[in-house]
Write a protein that holds these residues in place. Structure first.
Motif, PDB file in Angstrom:
ATOM      1  N   SER A   1       0.579  -1.043   0.040  1.00 25.88           N
ATOM      2  CA  SER A   1      -0.002   0.164   0.025  1.00 25.88           C
ATOM      3  C   SER A   1       0.899   1.319  -0.107  1.00 25.88           C
ATOM      4  O   SER A   1       0.448   2.142  -0.733  1.00 25.88           O
TER       5      SER A   1
ATOM      6  N   ASN B   1       2.473   1.833  -3.476  1.00 26.12           N
ATOM      7  CA  ASN B   1       1.741   2.223  -4.382  1.00 26.12           C
ATOM      8  C   ASN B   1       1.164   3.429  -4.099  1.00 26.12           C
ATOM      9  O   ASN B   1       1.040   4.499  -4.954  1.00 26.12           O
ATOM     10  N   THR B   2       1.295   3.981  -2.881  1.00 19.52           N
ATOM     11  CA  THR B   2       1.140   5.502  -2.470  1.00 19.52           C
ATOM     12  C   THR B   2       2.115   6.378  -3.197  1.00 19.52           C
ATOM     13  O   THR B   2       1.841   7.373  -3.887  1.00 19.52           O
TER      14      THR B   2
ATOM     15  N   GLY C   1       3.944   5.565  -5.840  1.00 17.16           N
ATOM     16  CA  GLY C   1       3.804   5.444  -7.306  1.00 17.16           C
ATOM     17  C   GLY C   1       2.703   6.446  -7.866  1.00 17.16           C
ATOM     18  O   GLY C   1       2.592   6.899  -8.766  1.00 17.16           O
ATOM     19  N   ARG C   2       1.588   6.719  -7.047  1.00 15.28           N
ATOM     20  CA  ARG C   2       0.439   7.615  -7.389  1.00 15.28           C
ATOM     21  C   ARG C   2       1.039   9.012  -7.164  1.00 15.28           C
ATOM     22  O   ARG C   2       0.167  10.026  -7.823  1.00 15.28           O
TER      23      ARG C   2
ATOM     24  N   SER D   1       2.283  12.570  -7.413  1.00 12.46           N
ATOM     25  CA  SER D   1       2.617  13.620  -8.545  1.00 12.46           C
ATOM     26  C   SER D   1       4.085  13.861  -8.579  1.00 12.46           C
ATOM     27  O   SER D   1       4.966  13.840  -9.509  1.00 12.46           O
TER      28      SER D   1
ATOM     29  N   ALA E   1       7.057   7.116 -11.792  1.00 17.82           N
ATOM     30  CA  ALA E   1       6.124   6.435 -12.515  1.00 17.82           C
ATOM     31  C   ALA E   1       6.314   4.904 -12.265  1.00 17.82           C
ATOM     32  O   ALA E   1       7.542   4.416 -12.262  1.00 17.82           O
TER      33      ALA E   1
ATOM     34  N   LYS F   1       1.907   8.041 -17.137  1.00 16.28           N
ATOM     35  CA  LYS F   1       1.413   8.754 -16.070  1.00 16.28           C
ATOM     36  C   LYS F   1       1.358  10.333 -16.407  1.00 16.28           C
ATOM     37  O   LYS F   1       0.360  11.093 -15.621  1.00 16.28           O
TER      38      LYS F   1
END
Length: 132
Positions: free
Chosen positions: A6, A9-10, A12-13, A15, A36, A102
């Motif tokens: 988790s 993934n945070t 990776g998301r 900006s 990205a 992305k």
């Protein structure tokens, strides 16, 4: 600090991510970068002569945390450890695709700038794997 899926993934998301690597004396140096995700790893580009490239080659241990464009950390956001690797120039087209997915507008504008200035070999793709 082992990253959870988790947390990874945070990152990776986000900006922008504060990308922290270490000097010879062990002191931390942080820089905001675009990041990205693809296949469980994270990617970005850096200039060939940048200190971050030299530091990665000497010590691949890095940390990542979401931030803004100026490097101000996002309060309460996770910090994850990773292992960075400078990729070969041959990997650039694939990493450009990952970054452009992305950042469809800014990624392509960056790529166009590289093409216009004929500096295709002026940057390296950096790959970051999570510490497990």
């Amino acid at each position: 600090m082992t990253a959870t899926a988790s947390d990874w993934n945070t990152i990776g998301r986000a900006s922008y991510v504060s990308f922290t690597r270490y000097r010879k004396d062990g002191s931390a140096v942080a820089t905001p970068v675009w990041i990205a995700p693809a296949d469980g790893k994270l990617y970005f580009f850096s200039e060939v002569g940048a200190h971050k490239v030299k530091r990665i080659r000497r010590n691949p241990a890095v940390t990542l945390q979401p931030c803004d464009v100026r490097g101000r950390l996002t309060p309460g956001s996770p910090v994850v450890e990773g292992t960075a690797r400078v990729l070969d120039f041959e990997d650039t087209p694939e990493v450009r695709k990952i970054v452009n997915r992305k950042y469809p507008v800014l990624g392509r504008l960056s790529q166009l700038g590289v093409w216009i200035t004929r500096r295709q070999r002026a940057s390296f793709a950096i790959e970051i794997s999570p510490v497990t």
